[in-house]
Design a protein around this motif. Structure first.
Motif, PDB file in Angstrom:
ATOM      1  N   ALA A  36       0.851  -1.198   0.000  1.00 39.96           N
ATOM      2  CA  ALA A  36       0.000   0.000   0.000  1.00 39.96           C
ATOM      3  C   ALA A  36       0.883   1.243   0.000  1.00 39.96           C
ATOM      4  O   ALA A  36       0.764   2.113   0.865  1.00 39.96           O
ATOM      5  CB  ALA A  36      -0.925  -0.012   1.216  1.00 39.96           C
ATOM      6  N   PRO A  37       1.793   1.375  -0.972  1.00 38.44           N
ATOM      7  CA  PRO A  37       2.740   2.504  -0.944  1.00 38.44           C
ATOM      8  C   PRO A  37       2.057   3.855  -1.108  1.00 38.44           C
ATOM      9  O   PRO A  37       2.555   4.866  -0.604  1.00 38.44           O
ATOM     10  CB  PRO A  37       3.676   2.205  -2.122  1.00 38.44           C
ATOM     11  N   GLU A  38       0.912   3.880  -1.814  1.00 40.07           N
ATOM     12  CA  GLU A  38       0.203   5.137  -2.020  1.00 40.07           C
ATOM     13  C   GLU A  38      -0.266   5.711  -0.678  1.00 40.07           C
ATOM     14  O   GLU A  38      -0.051   6.895  -0.382  1.00 40.07           O
ATOM     15  CB  GLU A  38      -1.013   4.921  -2.940  1.00 40.07           C
ATOM     16  N   TRP A 151      -5.362   9.190  -4.356  1.00 37.19           N
ATOM     17  CA  TRP A 151      -4.509   8.378  -5.212  1.00 37.19           C
ATOM     18  C   TRP A 151      -5.347   7.697  -6.273  1.00 37.19           C
ATOM     19  O   TRP A 151      -6.491   7.343  -6.036  1.00 37.19           O
ATOM     20  CB  TRP A 151      -3.648   7.398  -4.423  1.00 37.19           C
ATOM     21  N   GLU A 152      -4.756   7.573  -7.474  1.00 39.30           N
ATOM     22  CA  GLU A 152      -5.491   7.175  -8.661  1.00 39.30           C
ATOM     23  C   GLU A 152      -4.600   6.402  -9.631  1.00 39.30           C
ATOM     24  O   GLU A 152      -3.378   6.586  -9.636  1.00 39.30           O
ATOM     25  CB  GLU A 152      -6.001   8.431  -9.396  1.00 39.30           C
ATOM     26  N   PRO A 153      -5.202   5.589 -10.496  1.00 40.66           N
ATOM     27  CA  PRO A 153      -4.422   4.932 -11.548  1.00 40.66           C
ATOM     28  C   PRO A 153      -4.080   5.900 -12.674  1.00 40.66           C
ATOM     29  O   PRO A 153      -4.855   6.805 -12.995  1.00 40.66           O
ATOM     30  CB  PRO A 153      -5.370   3.829 -12.037  1.00 40.66           C
ATOM     31  N   LEU A 178      -6.131   8.314 -15.151  1.00 41.58           N
ATOM     32  CA  LEU A 178      -5.764   9.708 -15.319  1.00 41.58           C
ATOM     33  C   LEU A 178      -4.462   9.909 -16.089  1.00 41.58           C
ATOM     34  O   LEU A 178      -3.591   9.042 -16.107  1.00 41.58           O
ATOM     35  CB  LEU A 178      -5.623  10.378 -13.950  1.00 41.58           C
ATOM     36  N   ASP A 179      -4.356  11.070 -16.700  1.00 38.51           N
ATOM     37  CA  ASP A 179      -3.098  11.541 -17.264  1.00 38.51           C
ATOM     38  C   ASP A 179      -2.303  12.187 -16.129  1.00 38.51           C
ATOM     39  O   ASP A 179      -2.879  12.888 -15.279  1.00 38.51           O
ATOM     40  CB  ASP A 179      -3.380  12.564 -18.366  1.00 38.51           C
ATOM     41  N   ILE A 180      -1.015  11.974 -16.105  1.00 38.07           N
ATOM     42  CA  ILE A 180      -0.199  12.540 -15.025  1.00 38.07           C
ATOM     43  C   ILE A 180      -0.236  14.070 -15.036  1.00 38.07           C
ATOM     44  O   ILE A 180       0.083  14.719 -14.027  1.00 38.07           O
ATOM     45  CB  ILE A 180       1.252  12.015 -15.092  1.00 38.07           C
ATOM     46  N   ASN A 259       0.121   3.813 -10.330  1.00 37.24           N
ATOM     47  CA  ASN A 259      -0.687   4.728  -9.522  1.00 37.24           C
ATOM     48  C   ASN A 259       0.041   6.025  -9.182  1.00 37.24           C
ATOM     49  O   ASN A 259       1.263   6.049  -9.037  1.00 37.24           O
ATOM     50  CB  ASN A 259      -1.113   4.053  -8.209  1.00 37.24           C
ATOM     51  N   LEU A 260      -0.766   7.064  -9.003  1.00 39.32           N
ATOM     52  CA  LEU A 260      -0.323   8.391  -8.600  1.00 39.32           C
ATOM     53  C   LEU A 260      -0.945   8.721  -7.250  1.00 39.32           C
ATOM     54  O   LEU A 260      -2.124   8.465  -7.031  1.00 39.32           O
ATOM     55  CB  LEU A 260      -0.804   9.417  -9.639  1.00 39.32           C
TER      56      LEU A 260
END
Length: 266
Positions: A36-38, A151-153, A178-180, A259-260
């Protein structure tokens, strides 16, 4: 068309909610497991939550609200799916904490301005017609100095995109990773933004599930499996995370993460 999309999202998540067994949910793992790094990143940026008022936006099964409530926060679990809100309330009761549940549209929050210390959203924005609208709503309902944490893909990695084309039954037809570049939008609207991306070399674990362990991605949600089985996966994960840290130093490489995670201060 937007209403039809929201209706499909609601139906999908209500059906998922009806199948959730809260007995199998270990809340702490969703924030503290190696896989779960996010959330580990978000917790470091978020700071103390005791006594803080938190809006858990797109609460899902309520793991987030319950985790924060156990830390002393005052949590509102909000979701467009009434079924998920009910699951969140049940999970809170099972864990001996109280949270408030509300059915709410993330793009038009039924909340006053400046009413929360923290807005937290996990895997929500990519389900919305326009994630920017929800980000602006997060900003509106935050108190001055409050933090939006999400946090999102991301959409850029070809390996995870192959997985998405295969795992059609555990994803909604309308969701759009999402786009970064969304980070730049956040930076324009908040006073301070911190972000990182996760899962590049560590995506080998997904390949391991599919190619080695022959796990059908339409029968088991890989993104849940990595949390549930984090102890088994830990040696592989920690070894590959070292490579992720090196890879992210290469210019332009962060965008190819799965993920972001973002923490932005109003």
């Amino acid at each position: 068309m937007q209403n039809e999309r929201l209706k499909r999202e609601k139906q999908f998540h209500d059906a998922w909610a009806a199948a959730i067994d809260i007995e199998g949910i270990r809340v702490v793992d969703y924030f503290e497991a190696c896989t779960a790094p996010e959330n580990r990143f978000i917790l470091k940026q978020m700071g103390e939550v005791q006594g803080k008022k938190i809006l858990d936006l797109g609460c899902g099964a309520g793991e987030n609200s319950v985790y924060f409530a156990k830390k002393g926060a005052l949590c509102v679990a909000a979701d467009y799916s009434p079924g998920m809100v009910e699951v969140a309330l049940d999970l809170a009761a099972k864990n001996g904490v109280k949270i408030e549940g509300q059915t709410m549209d993330a793009s038009a929050l039924d909340c006053p301005d400046n009413s929360f210390d923290i807005v937290y959203a996990a895997n929500l924005l990519h389900h919305l017609p326009d994630p920017r609208t929800a980000i602006l709503e997060m900003h509106r309902v935050l108190k001055p100095g409050g933090k939006a944490c999400f946090w999102e893909p991301l959409k850029h990695n070809p390996i995870i995109n192959v997985y998405r084309r295969i795992a059609t039954k555990v994803r909604t037809e309308d969701e759009m990773p999402l786009d970064i570049a969304i980070v730049k939008f956040v930076e324009r609207n908040f006073s301070y933004t911190s972000y990182d991306t996760f899962w590049i070399a560590t995506l080998w674990i997904f390949l391991q599930f599919y190619l080695v362990e022959k796990i059908d991605p339409n029968k088991e949600r890989y993104w849940k499996k990595i949390i549930i089985e984090h102890q088994r996966l830990a040696p592989t994960y920690w070894r590959l995370e070292k490579w992720d840290k090196l890879l992210k130093k290469v210019p332009g490489m962060k965008r190819f993460a799965w993920n972001l995670a973002v923490v932005a201060t109003k």
